[in-house]
Write a protein that holds these residues in place. Structure first.
Motif, PDB file in Angstrom:
ATOM      1  N   UNK A   1      75.056  99.451  -5.909  1.00 39.09           N
ATOM      2  CA  UNK A   1      75.352 100.847  -5.638  1.00 39.09           C
ATOM      3  C   UNK A   1      76.520 101.410  -6.422  1.00 39.09           C
ATOM      4  N   UNK A   2      77.158 100.597  -7.255  1.00 42.11           N
ATOM      5  CA  UNK A   2      78.336 101.026  -7.998  1.00 42.11           C
ATOM      6  C   UNK A   2      78.043 101.277  -9.471  1.00 42.11           C
ATOM      7  N   UNK A   3      76.842 100.952  -9.919  1.00 42.42           N
ATOM      8  CA  UNK A   3      76.515 101.062 -11.339  1.00 42.42           C
ATOM      9  C   UNK A   3      76.174 102.496 -11.724  1.00 42.42           C
ATOM     10  N   UNK A   4      76.559 102.931 -12.920  1.00 41.32           N
ATOM     11  CA  UNK A   4      76.202 104.281 -13.372  1.00 41.32           C
ATOM     12  C   UNK A   4      74.683 104.452 -13.465  1.00 41.32           C
ATOM     13  N   UNK A   5      74.226 105.684 -13.312  1.00 35.72           N
ATOM     14  CA  UNK A   5      72.798 105.970 -13.419  1.00 35.72           C
ATOM     15  C   UNK A   5      72.294 105.575 -14.811  1.00 35.72           C
ATOM     16  N   UNK A   6      71.138 104.968 -14.833  1.00 36.96           N
ATOM     17  CA  UNK A   6      70.527 104.559 -16.094  1.00 36.96           C
ATOM     18  C   UNK A   6      70.868 103.146 -16.528  1.00 36.96           C
ATOM     19  N   UNK A   7      71.632 102.421 -15.723  1.00 35.08           N
ATOM     20  CA  UNK A   7      72.015 101.055 -16.066  1.00 35.08           C
ATOM     21  C   UNK A   7      70.844 100.100 -15.855  1.00 35.08           C
ATOM     22  N   UNK A   8      70.617  99.242 -16.817  1.00 36.03           N
ATOM     23  CA  UNK A   8      69.663  98.140 -16.683  1.00 36.03           C
ATOM     24  C   UNK A   8      70.484  96.880 -16.434  1.00 36.03           C
ATOM     25  N   UNK A   9      70.258  96.230 -15.293  1.00 34.05           N
ATOM     26  CA  UNK A   9      71.061  95.078 -14.894  1.00 34.05           C
ATOM     27  C   UNK A   9      70.222  93.810 -14.910  1.00 34.05           C
ATOM     28  N   UNK A  10      70.761  92.773 -15.531  1.00 32.51           N
ATOM     29  CA  UNK A  10      70.139  91.443 -15.499  1.00 32.51           C
ATOM     30  C   UNK A  10      71.059  90.502 -14.737  1.00 32.51           C
ATOM     31  N   UNK A  11      70.478  89.637 -13.923  1.00 26.49           N
ATOM     32  CA  UNK A  11      71.314  88.662 -13.217  1.00 26.49           C
ATOM     33  C   UNK A  11      71.372  87.353 -13.987  1.00 26.49           C
ATOM     34  N   UNK A  12      72.078  86.374 -13.422  1.00 25.18           N
ATOM     35  CA  UNK A  12      72.334  85.121 -14.141  1.00 25.18           C
ATOM     36  C   UNK A  12      71.453  83.985 -13.644  1.00 25.18           C
ATOM     37  N   UNK A  13      70.198  84.284 -13.358  1.00 29.57           N
ATOM     38  CA  UNK A  13      69.260  83.211 -13.067  1.00 29.57           C
ATOM     39  C   UNK A  13      69.241  82.234 -14.242  1.00 29.57           C
ATOM     40  N   UNK A  14      69.142  80.961 -13.939  1.00 30.41           N
ATOM     41  CA  UNK A  14      69.210  79.797 -14.852  1.00 30.41           C
ATOM     42  C   UNK A  14      70.635  79.295 -15.053  1.00 30.41           C
ATOM     43  N   UNK A  15      71.654  80.031 -14.576  1.00 30.67           N
ATOM     44  CA  UNK A  15      73.040  79.653 -14.838  1.00 30.67           C
ATOM     45  C   UNK A  15      73.631  78.809 -13.710  1.00 30.67           C
ATOM     46  N   UNK A  16      73.384  79.196 -12.465  1.00 31.82           N
ATOM     47  CA  UNK A  16      74.099  78.606 -11.327  1.00 31.82           C
ATOM     48  C   UNK A  16      73.274  77.644 -10.483  1.00 31.82           C
ATOM     49  N   UNK A  17      72.001  77.522 -10.763  1.00 33.95           N
ATOM     50  CA  UNK A  17      71.144  76.700  -9.911  1.00 33.95           C
ATOM     51  C   UNK A  17      71.617  75.255  -9.852  1.00 33.95           C
ATOM     52  N   UNK A  18      71.991  74.706 -10.997  1.00 36.80           N
ATOM     53  CA  UNK A  18      72.425  73.313 -11.048  1.00 36.80           C
ATOM     54  C   UNK A  18      73.644  73.075 -10.164  1.00 36.80           C
ATOM     55  N   UNK A  19      74.673  73.883 -10.345  1.00 41.07           N
ATOM     56  CA  UNK A  19      75.903  73.699  -9.588  1.00 41.07           C
ATOM     57  C   UNK A  19      75.708  73.974  -8.101  1.00 41.07           C
ATOM     58  N   UNK A  20      74.957  75.018  -7.778  1.00 40.73           N
ATOM     59  CA  UNK A  20      74.748  75.373  -6.382  1.00 40.73           C
ATOM     60  C   UNK A  20      73.971  74.299  -5.651  1.00 40.73           C
ATOM     61  N   UNK A  21      72.970  73.733  -6.320  1.00 37.09           N
ATOM     62  CA  UNK A  21      72.193  72.655  -5.703  1.00 37.09           C
ATOM     63  C   UNK A  21      73.053  71.421  -5.489  1.00 37.09           C
ATOM     64  N   UNK A  22      73.928  71.119  -6.432  1.00 34.58           N
ATOM     65  CA  UNK A  22      74.855  69.997  -6.249  1.00 34.58           C
ATOM     66  C   UNK A  22      75.689  70.179  -4.990  1.00 34.58           C
ATOM     67  N   UNK A  23      76.252  71.385  -4.843  1.00 33.33           N
ATOM     68  CA  UNK A  23      77.111  71.626  -3.683  1.00 33.33           C
ATOM     69  C   UNK A  23      76.312  71.577  -2.387  1.00 33.33           C
ATOM     70  N   UNK A  24      75.103  72.128  -2.403  1.00 30.33           N
ATOM     71  CA  UNK A  24      74.274  72.107  -1.197  1.00 30.33           C
ATOM     72  C   UNK A  24      74.035  70.682  -0.726  1.00 30.33           C
TER      73      UNK A  24
END
Length: 303
Positions: free
Chosen positions: A77-100
């Motif tokens: 809800x904070x991004x300017x109108x017209x922004x295309x946003x990509x998330x960081x899928x593929x980046x955190x899965x390894x570390x998050x699964x380790x911690x889980x």
């Protein structure tokens, strides 16, 4: 001649990206000061503090805003109108699964208790082996958790939007959640945060779990009704390993900190050395997509 401008928030990420195609300029912009260009084709936001600085995007012409987090509900809800946003899928899965898995092992084997009691008091603990394990959410993080759990000889299944078998794991439909919970010793919650998933684990769901069940949450804090969790843990019915909480940060006087059978880490699932090479690889791929006129990966929102 520069044809594509990319900003990254730190010199370290700029160095990690390495050589870029001809015509691509990489600039360091932490987003805490005015933008160095009126047009920045791809803006990589800072990790963990994007919410505090996305206002700096106002007036900047962009083609893509690349987050360093998987979740994006806090900045949508904070991004300017017209922004295309990509998330960081593929980046955190390894570390998050380790911690889980680490949280589950620590609670199952009472490692937190041993560390605090400093007593040579032996305990016969429950192993991960032979436990009935359910992963709620079977996206990237859920699949990474499953891959790491299988060698522990668990009885594994997942719950997601529809019934299927994927990567060798039986997946039940979300409509069967209560039935599955009744047959679950350890529940891993790995869903993204959204209005539809808020409170998906409440008193009814916790009541469906057997006595002594362990709940691990590495998704988002609001997925679990905190008051209901406190009530079940206080009665000794449920144990918990939490990397995310609601509220967050968790106040120092919150009962979850001191309840037996609860182990909390401060939302650090993705914050390991594994992040740096993976975010660098994602940014390089996004640059290559833009240079070739292709659609970027991981687009989750267009405002």
């Amino acid at each position: 001649m520069t044809s594509l401008v990319v900003s990254v928030p730190t010199p370290e990420l700029a160095a990690d990206i390495g050589p870029v195609p001809d015509g691509v300029e990489v600039v360091v912009w932490p987003m805490t000061d005015p933008a160095p260009r009126e047009r920045i084709d791809m803006v990589v936001t800072p990790y963990m503090s994007a919410r505090d600085v996305v206002a700096a995007l106002d007036g900047v012409r962009t083609r893509l805003v690349q987050s360093q987090s998987i979740g994006y509900e806090d900045i949508a809800g904070l991004l300017p109108r017209g922004t295309v946003l990509a998330n960081a899928a593929t980046v955190h899965e390894t570390s998050t699964a380790e911690l889980a898995v680490g949280l589950a092992l620590a609670v199952q084997r009472h490692l937190d208790r041993f560390a605090h009691d400093r007593e040579w008091s032996r305990v016969f603990a429950d192993s991960l082996a032979d436990r009935r394990v359910t992963i709620l959410g079977f996206g990237g993080v859920g699949k990474a958790i499953a891959a790491r759990l299988l060698p522990f000889e668990v009885d594994l299944r997942a719950v997601a939007s529809r019934e299927r078998v994927e990567d060798g794991v039986p997946v039940a439909a979300i409509d069967d959640l209560h039935r599955v919970l009744a047959e679950t010793d350890i529940l891993f919650v790995a869903l993204p945060g959204s209005d539809s998933t808020r409170g998906i684990i409440g008193d009814t769901e916790l009541s469906a779990l057997p006595d002594g069940a362990l709940v691990i949450n590495v998704g988002r804090g609001p997925l679990i009704d905190t008051e209901a969790l406190v009530e079940h843990v206080s009665r000794g019915r449920i144990r918990a390993g939490l990397d995310v909480t609601d509220p967050e940060p968790l106040p120092a006087d919150h009962p979850l900190w001191s309840l037996p059978g609860v182990l909390i880490s401060p939302h650090v699932g993705g914050a390991t050395s594994a992040m740096r090479p993976r975010i660098a690889r994602l940014v390089r791929r996004q640059i290559e997509h833009l240079v070739r006129g292709e659609e970027p990966e991981n687009v989750v929102l267009t405002t």
